[in-house]
Design an enzyme around this catalytic site. Structure first.
Site, PDB file in Angstrom:
ATOM      1  N   ASP A  98       0.780  -1.234   0.000  1.00 40.30           N
ATOM      2  CA  ASP A  98       0.000   0.000   0.000  1.00 40.30           C
ATOM      3  C   ASP A  98       0.811   1.283   0.000  1.00 40.30           C
ATOM      4  O   ASP A  98       0.328   2.325   0.414  1.00 40.30           O
ATOM      5  CB  ASP A  98      -0.907  -0.008   1.235  1.00 40.30           C
ATOM      6  N   GLU A 120      -0.205  -9.071  -1.045  1.00 44.34           N
ATOM      7  CA  GLU A 120      -0.797  -8.490   0.179  1.00 44.34           C
ATOM      8  C   GLU A 120      -2.033  -7.662  -0.188  1.00 44.34           C
ATOM      9  O   GLU A 120      -2.181  -6.493   0.183  1.00 44.34           O
ATOM     10  CB  GLU A 120       0.212  -7.655   0.970  1.00 44.34           C
ATOM     11  N   ARG A 212       2.608   8.384   8.898  1.00 50.85           N
ATOM     12  CA  ARG A 212       2.308   9.795   8.582  1.00 50.85           C
ATOM     13  C   ARG A 212       1.122  10.322   9.383  1.00 50.85           C
ATOM     14  O   ARG A 212       1.141  11.465   9.835  1.00 50.85           O
ATOM     15  CB  ARG A 212       1.981   9.927   7.083  1.00 50.85           C
TER      16      ARG A 212
HETATM   17  C1  UD1 Z   1       6.680   4.839   3.673  1.00 52.58           C
HETATM   18  C2  UD1 Z   1       5.282   4.407   3.233  1.00 52.58           C
HETATM   19  C3  UD1 Z   1       4.548   3.754   4.393  1.00 52.58           C
HETATM   20  C4  UD1 Z   1       5.364   2.642   5.033  1.00 52.58           C
HETATM   21  C5  UD1 Z   1       6.747   3.175   5.376  1.00 52.58           C
HETATM   22  C6  UD1 Z   1       7.600   2.027   5.891  1.00 52.58           C
HETATM   23  C7  UD1 Z   1       4.190   5.866   1.588  1.00 52.58           C
HETATM   24  C8  UD1 Z   1       3.404   7.089   1.357  1.00 52.58           C
HETATM   25  N1  UD1 Z   1       4.519   5.594   2.853  1.00 52.58           N
HETATM   26  O1  UD1 Z   1       6.513   5.856   4.638  1.00 52.58           O
HETATM   27  O2  UD1 Z   1       3.333   3.202   3.908  1.00 52.58           O
HETATM   28  O3  UD1 Z   1       4.720   2.230   6.205  1.00 52.58           O
HETATM   29  O4  UD1 Z   1       7.356   3.715   4.205  1.00 52.58           O
HETATM   30  O5  UD1 Z   1       8.734   2.463   6.540  1.00 52.58           O
HETATM   31  O6  UD1 Z   1       4.505   5.177   0.648  1.00 52.58           O
HETATM   32  N2  UD1 Z   1      14.341   8.291   4.607  1.00 52.58           N
HETATM   33  C9  UD1 Z   1      15.713   8.225   4.505  1.00 52.58           C
HETATM   34  N3  UD1 Z   1      16.276   7.024   4.195  1.00 52.58           N
HETATM   35  C10 UD1 Z   1      15.558   5.890   4.000  1.00 52.58           C
HETATM   36  C11 UD1 Z   1      14.160   5.964   4.123  1.00 52.58           C
HETATM   37  C12 UD1 Z   1      13.569   7.176   4.411  1.00 52.58           C
HETATM   38  O7  UD1 Z   1      16.404   9.218   4.677  1.00 52.58           O
HETATM   39  O8  UD1 Z   1      16.145   4.833   3.733  1.00 52.58           O
HETATM   40  C13 UD1 Z   1      13.707   9.588   4.941  1.00 52.58           C
HETATM   41  C14 UD1 Z   1      13.691  10.574   3.755  1.00 52.58           C
HETATM   42  O9  UD1 Z   1      13.902  11.868   4.238  1.00 52.58           O
HETATM   43  C15 UD1 Z   1      12.253  10.459   3.240  1.00 52.58           C
HETATM   44  C16 UD1 Z   1      11.511  10.239   4.552  1.00 52.58           C
HETATM   45  O10 UD1 Z   1      12.355   9.378   5.309  1.00 52.58           O
HETATM   46  O11 UD1 Z   1      11.834  11.602   2.549  1.00 52.58           O
HETATM   47  C17 UD1 Z   1      10.124   9.629   4.448  1.00 52.58           C
HETATM   48  O12 UD1 Z   1      10.120   8.494   3.593  1.00 52.58           O
HETATM   49  P1  UD1 Z   1       8.749   8.099   2.811  1.00 52.58           P
HETATM   50  O13 UD1 Z   1       8.995   6.862   2.035  1.00 52.58           O
HETATM   51  O14 UD1 Z   1       8.248   9.284   2.103  1.00 52.58           O
HETATM   52  O15 UD1 Z   1       7.729   7.882   3.989  1.00 52.58           O
HETATM   53  P2  UD1 Z   1       7.679   6.774   5.123  1.00 52.58           P
HETATM   54  O16 UD1 Z   1       7.159   7.427   6.348  1.00 52.58           O
HETATM   55  O17 UD1 Z   1       8.959   6.052   5.173  1.00 52.58           O
END
Ligand code: UD1
Ligand code: UDP
Length: 384
Positions: A98, A120, A212
């Site tokens: 998702d 899933e 989020r």
């Molecule tokens: C995403 C998914 C969420 C899932 C989660 C698992 C969406 C909208 N959300 O949310 O469904 O539960 O992943 O963890 O698809 N970042 C890093 N390095 C990484 C990973 C993330 O620096 O390896 C930081 C970056 O600044 C990035 C931020 O985390 O912009 C958020 O990552 P993002 O994938 O947008 O949202 P998640 O909260 O991780």
């Protein structure tokens, strides 16, 4: 013999944990040419999982940006997939769960008239803003998909209620397949603090929180409750591998830093995470994956959310919704820490989510769909 080209598309840590074992299973099938495209919606957290499972992507869109928005993930994936799909020309793409990668990956395949298999499939809360944006992503992917791989019977019933009736396979969740390869009796952690904890005589609480819809006030309340718990129970050690999202990092530091028994650590490699879970006393989390893994390991889970799309372990009694307000979160955890009978009632291993053979069933279903096998796989049914 002409092989069927099947491309797995994923981008975040949880998708990788759940798709890596499937990518490996597909690569073992002689009738399938397995391809793998990562968006790298997560970078470090994705690469860590790829390393552990030894999966080498054929394509890497490398889209991650600090504090990325939903629009940026979606548009970069959609544009990036164009060249990949034109070059690789898969006959089926597989997306998982998702996330924004899931939705944009499925939409990109649809724009190229390539069938989509949804791994899933069929999880629902029926609240379009919770989890956000995941509930809408999975609804939209259900409309885009052609094949549905549901972890449980409940998930397939949800799809049927929405008039999806064809090509639904109940397979179990591939996360249980992953878990079976990572948990070891003797395991040495790479982070020193995890080797120093006394798993027999202290109560180790494993915490994760990243969603989020919990940003802001809910996270503040949850974290205040966590700190109160650490203050109130001297035998508690809390381990919180903090997600790399800057929003989460800032909240964790603001509320939980500088407590002698709260360990804020870097995200764990998945084998470290699974082995920590297998040794801890209690899990407190808003994660989807942890809600599936911990019950299989016999660990009680308090879910730091208002709802869950995973009711099976709640029904089995090992998972409870604690919500996102300070007092109920504190009270529910305190009860489990103080009352051995309440704890014992929740601490039994249940496996509503899988038996470790989900990847085999999904690969069999794909082979059957393409005429490479006479019968579809028998559905997964949890042991009574
Ligand atoms: C995403 C998914 C969420 C899932 C989660 C698992 C969406 C909208 N959300 O949310 O469904 O539960 O992943 O963890 O698809 N970042 C890093 N390095 C990484 C990973 C993330 O620096 O390896 C930081 C970056 O600044 C990035 C931020 O985390 O912009 C958020 O990552 P993002 O994938 O947008 O949202 P998640 O909260 O991780
Ligand atoms: N996980 C991990 N290291 C961590 C935290 C989680 O390997 O520090 C694993 C966890 O065991 C599960 C998956 O990542 O397999 C869950 O990811 P996350 O909680 O980020 O996402 P969700 O499942 O909520 O979408």
């Amino acid at each position: 013999m002409k092989k069927i080209k099947v491309m797995a598309v994923f981008g975040t840590r949880p998708e990788a944990v759940k798709m890596a074992p499937l990518a490996l299973e597909l690569a073992r099938r002689p009738g399938i040419q397995a391809q793998c495209c990562v968006t790298a919606q997560h970078r470090e957290m994705l690469d860590s999982v790829l390393d552990i499972f030894g999966v080498k992507p054929d394509f890497d869109l490398n889209i991650m940006q600090p504090r990325q928005t939903l629009s940026s993930i979606t548009s970069k994936t959609l544009l990036g997939m164009e060249a990949v799909l034109e070059q690789a020309r898969p006959e089926l793409i597989l997306v998982h769960g998702d996330t924004s990668t899931t939705f944009a990956g499925a939409l990109a395949a649809f724009y190229h008239q390539i069938p989509v298999g949804h791994v899933e499939a069929g999880l629902r809360t029926y609240d379009k803003y919770s989890p956000f944006p995941e509930e809408m992503n999975r609804l939209l992917v259900s409309s885009l998909a052609d094949l549905y791989f549901c972890p449980t019977h409940t998930n397939s019933t949800n799809l049927e209620k929405e008039n999806h009736r064809k090509n639904i396979f109940i397979t179990g969740n591939t996360v249980i397949d992953a878990l079976q390869t990572t948990v070891k009796k003797d395991f040495t952690f790479s982070q020193a603090v995890l080797n120093q904890l006394d798993y027999q005589n202290q109560k180790i609480i494993l915490v994760t929180c990243h969603r989020r819809e919990n940003y802001g006030q809910p996270m503040a309340q949850i974290m205040t409750a966590l700190r109160r718990l650490a203050d109130a129970f001297p035998d508690v050690q809390m381990v919180y591998p903090v997600h790399l999202s800057p929003v989460v990092q800032e909240a964790a530091r603001a509320y939980l830093d500088k407590h002698p028994r709260i360990h804020l650590i870097a995200p764990l490699a998945v084998d470290e995470m699974h082995n920590l879970m297998a040794r801890c006393h209690l899990v407190m989390t808003d994660s989807g994956g942890l809600q599936e893994e911990a019950p299989a390991l016999g660990k009680p889970v308090l879910v730091l959310r208002r709802e869950t799309e995973r009711p099976e372990a709640v029904e089995a009694g090992t998972v409870r919704l604690a919500g996102v307000e300070e007092q109920p979160v504190f009270q529910m955890a305190a009860r489990l820490l103080e009352d051995p009978a309440a704890y014992a009632q929740m601490a039994h291993a249940v496996n509503p989510y899988g038996d470790g053979k989900a990847c085999v069933r999904i690969a069999d279903a794909i082979e059957w769909h393409f005429g490479l096998r006479e019968k579809p796989p028998a559905p997964f049914a949890p042991r009574a």
